[in-house]
Write a protein that holds these residues in place. Structure first.
Motif, PDB file in Angstrom:
ATOM      1  N   LYS A   7     -32.397 -15.810   1.914  1.00 33.87           N
ATOM      2  CA  LYS A   7     -32.188 -14.576   0.914  1.00 33.87           C
ATOM      3  C   LYS A   7     -32.096 -15.300  -0.729  1.00 33.87           C
ATOM      4  N   ARG A   8     -32.741 -14.872  -1.629  1.00 38.04           N
ATOM      5  CA  ARG A   8     -32.563 -15.519  -3.124  1.00 38.04           C
ATOM      6  C   ARG A   8     -31.327 -15.153  -3.324  1.00 38.04           C
ATOM      7  N   THR A   9     -30.803 -16.093  -3.773  1.00 33.12           N
ATOM      8  CA  THR A   9     -29.378 -16.228  -4.197  1.00 33.12           C
ATOM      9  C   THR A   9     -29.087 -16.976  -5.665  1.00 33.12           C
ATOM     10  N   GLU A  10     -28.307 -16.241  -6.407  1.00 36.52           N
ATOM     11  CA  GLU A  10     -27.924 -16.739  -7.809  1.00 36.52           C
ATOM     12  C   GLU A  10     -26.442 -17.134  -7.687  1.00 36.52           C
ATOM     13  N   ILE A  11     -25.845 -18.282  -7.834  1.00 30.80           N
ATOM     14  CA  ILE A  11     -24.419 -18.631  -8.133  1.00 30.80           C
ATOM     15  C   ILE A  11     -24.020 -18.506  -9.467  1.00 30.80           C
ATOM     16  N   ILE A 109     -22.497 -13.480 -19.005  1.00 30.58           N
ATOM     17  CA  ILE A 109     -22.253 -13.183 -17.604  1.00 30.58           C
ATOM     18  C   ILE A 109     -22.700 -11.781 -17.132  1.00 30.58           C
ATOM     19  N   ALA A 110     -22.318 -10.872 -17.884  1.00 30.11           N
ATOM     20  CA  ALA A 110     -22.488  -9.403 -17.342  1.00 30.11           C
ATOM     21  C   ALA A 110     -23.882  -8.997 -17.381  1.00 30.11           C
ATOM     22  N   LEU A 111     -24.551  -9.475 -18.557  1.00 30.02           N
ATOM     23  CA  LEU A 111     -26.112  -9.398 -18.675  1.00 30.02           C
ATOM     24  C   LEU A 111     -26.853 -10.058 -17.737  1.00 30.02           C
ATOM     25  N   ASP A 112     -26.405 -11.298 -17.216  1.00 29.07           N
ATOM     26  CA  ASP A 112     -27.230 -11.524 -16.250  1.00 29.07           C
ATOM     27  C   ASP A 112     -26.829 -11.231 -14.647  1.00 29.07           C
ATOM     28  N   LEU A 113     -25.716 -10.664 -14.514  1.00 27.26           N
ATOM     29  CA  LEU A 113     -25.441 -10.027 -13.320  1.00 27.26           C
ATOM     30  C   LEU A 113     -26.522  -9.196 -13.071  1.00 27.26           C
ATOM     31  N   VAL A 114     -26.409  -8.251 -13.928  1.00 29.94           N
ATOM     32  CA  VAL A 114     -27.302  -7.011 -13.834  1.00 29.94           C
ATOM     33  C   VAL A 114     -28.986  -7.637 -13.881  1.00 29.94           C
ATOM     34  N   ASP A 115     -29.243  -8.411 -14.740  1.00 29.91           N
ATOM     35  CA  ASP A 115     -30.671  -9.128 -14.776  1.00 29.91           C
ATOM     36  C   ASP A 115     -31.111  -9.552 -13.413  1.00 29.91           C
ATOM     37  N   TYR A 116     -30.117 -10.456 -12.883  1.00 27.80           N
ATOM     38  CA  TYR A 116     -30.618 -11.404 -11.487  1.00 27.80           C
ATOM     39  C   TYR A 116     -30.627 -10.349 -10.469  1.00 27.80           C
ATOM     40  N   SER A 117     -29.736  -9.430 -10.686  1.00 35.67           N
ATOM     41  CA  SER A 117     -29.663  -8.333  -9.597  1.00 35.67           C
ATOM     42  C   SER A 117     -30.969  -7.592  -9.403  1.00 35.67           C
ATOM     43  N   ARG A 118     -31.770  -7.732  -9.975  1.00 35.45           N
ATOM     44  CA  ARG A 118     -33.354  -6.907  -9.999  1.00 35.45           C
ATOM     45  C   ARG A 118     -34.158  -7.955  -9.026  1.00 35.45           C
ATOM     46  N   ARG A 119     -33.896  -9.362  -9.241  1.00 41.95           N
ATOM     47  CA  ARG A 119     -34.826 -10.451  -8.507  1.00 41.95           C
ATOM     48  C   ARG A 119     -34.225 -11.219  -7.495  1.00 41.95           C
ATOM     49  N   ALA A 120     -32.763 -10.903  -7.239  1.00 42.96           N
ATOM     50  CA  ALA A 120     -32.187 -11.964  -6.217  1.00 42.96           C
ATOM     51  C   ALA A 120     -31.514 -10.674  -5.220  1.00 42.96           C
ATOM     52  N   ASP A 121     -31.527 -11.350  -3.865  1.00 42.64           N
ATOM     53  CA  ASP A 121     -30.772 -10.453  -2.992  1.00 42.64           C
ATOM     54  C   ASP A 121     -29.296 -10.493  -2.875  1.00 42.64           C
ATOM     55  N   ARG A 122     -28.902 -11.595  -3.435  1.00 45.63           N
ATOM     56  CA  ARG A 122     -27.331 -11.814  -3.207  1.00 45.63           C
ATOM     57  C   ARG A 122     -27.107 -12.542  -4.636  1.00 45.63           C
ATOM     58  N   ILE A 123     -25.839 -12.288  -5.354  1.00 45.36           N
ATOM     59  CA  ILE A 123     -25.243 -12.802  -6.326  1.00 45.36           C
ATOM     60  C   ILE A 123     -23.964 -13.234  -5.752  1.00 45.36           C
ATOM     61  N   ILE A 124     -23.533 -14.658  -6.174  1.00 44.94           N
ATOM     62  CA  ILE A 124     -22.266 -15.026  -5.836  1.00 44.94           C
ATOM     63  C   ILE A 124     -21.652 -15.277  -7.341  1.00 44.94           C
ATOM     64  N   LEU A 125     -20.323 -14.735  -7.633  1.00 50.45           N
ATOM     65  CA  LEU A 125     -19.769 -14.866  -8.828  1.00 50.45           C
ATOM     66  C   LEU A 125     -18.420 -15.537  -8.610  1.00 50.45           C
ATOM     67  N   LEU A 126     -17.993 -16.577  -9.390  1.00 51.24           N
ATOM     68  CA  LEU A 126     -16.789 -17.097  -9.457  1.00 51.24           C
ATOM     69  C   LEU A 126     -16.514 -16.804 -10.783  1.00 51.24           C
ATOM     70  N   SER A 127     -15.701 -15.706 -10.884  1.00 48.58           N
ATOM     71  CA  SER A 127     -14.872 -15.394 -12.003  1.00 48.58           C
ATOM     72  C   SER A 127     -13.933 -14.213 -11.619  1.00 48.58           C
ATOM     73  N   ALA A 128     -12.753 -14.056 -11.969  1.00 47.90           N
ATOM     74  CA  ALA A 128     -11.944 -12.948 -11.959  1.00 47.90           C
ATOM     75  C   ALA A 128     -11.743 -12.171 -13.096  1.00 47.90           C
ATOM     76  N   ASP A 129     -12.728 -12.056 -13.861  1.00 49.31           N
ATOM     77  CA  ASP A 129     -12.482 -11.450 -15.102  1.00 49.31           C
ATOM     78  C   ASP A 129     -12.981  -9.831 -14.800  1.00 49.31           C
ATOM     79  N   GLY A 130     -11.857  -9.284 -15.238  1.00 44.81           N
ATOM     80  CA  GLY A 130     -11.855  -7.565 -14.885  1.00 44.81           C
ATOM     81  C   GLY A 130     -12.938  -6.903 -15.965  1.00 44.81           C
TER      82      GLY A 130
END
Length: 193
Positions: A7-11, A109-130
């Motif tokens: 799976k294409r993954t972005e960390i 981070i927020a912009l990239d989360l949404v952007d990467y979700s369009r081309r990756a199968d899985r996103i791994i996020l190390l952040s506790a920021d609400g």
């Protein structure tokens, strides 16, 4: 080694949030080199490194405000490029109390989360920021979102939105001990693991 699928993954790692979690939940001061954190995540989750991209989000103080810290941070981020870690920088602003505050990091981070979700199968996020809640919600429409959080980290919003939560402490267990920098103890000796 057999991987759990290709799976294409972005960390994505929020550097200051990661350091805060590391210091509050573990006996560690840091990980050297930082690429070992990404390797630890890949090993723990059984990810194929050929389909995984690494990102770090942080900031550098203005040189005029703090020349020494600015130079150190600049060298830190430049060195990460040699390990194929993509650097995403916000900026630092001086607060009224004379303390530096990161700006723009969460937005990146927020912009990239949404952007990467369009081309990756899985996103791994190390952040506790609400503040990333809505971005996590939107990213989940297209990709699986796994969040890495320290066991004692108060991040109920992030925990409830993630498809899966992995404990930071479990990731640290698969990183070779020689890469984990212990905090100094009160008596000057390194703390035992």
């Amino acid at each position: 080694m057999m991987y759990s699928g290709s799976k294409r993954t972005e960390i994505l790692i929020d550097e200051s949030n990661f350091i805060n979690q590391l210091h509050s939940c573990t006996p560690y001061l840091g990980i050297r080199p930082l690429k070992e954190l990404y390797r630890g995540i890949e090993n723990y989750l059984n990810l194929d490194p050929t389909f995984t991209n690494h990102h770090i989000y942080g900031s550098i103080p203005n040189y005029e405000d703090n020349p020494q810290q600015s130079s150190l941070r600049h060298r830190f981020f430049e060195a990460l490029k040699y390990d194929y870690i993509s650097i995403h920088l916000g900026y630092c602003a001086m607060g009224p109390n004379g303390k530096m505050h990161e700006k723009g990091v969460d937005v990146n981070i927020a912009l990239d989360l949404v952007d990467y979700s369009r081309r990756a199968d899985r996103i791994i996020l190390l952040s506790a920021d609400g503040d990333l809640a809505e971005a996590i919600r939107r990213a989940k429409v297209n990709a699986e979102v796994i969040c890495i959080l320290g066991k004692g980290t108060p991040a109920s919003t992030v925990r409830s939105l993630a498809d899966r939560v992995v404990n930071l402490e479990d990731i640290l267990k698969v990183i070779p001990e020689k890469h984990l920098v212990l905090k100094p103890s009160k008596n000057g000796y390194r703390q035992a693991v």
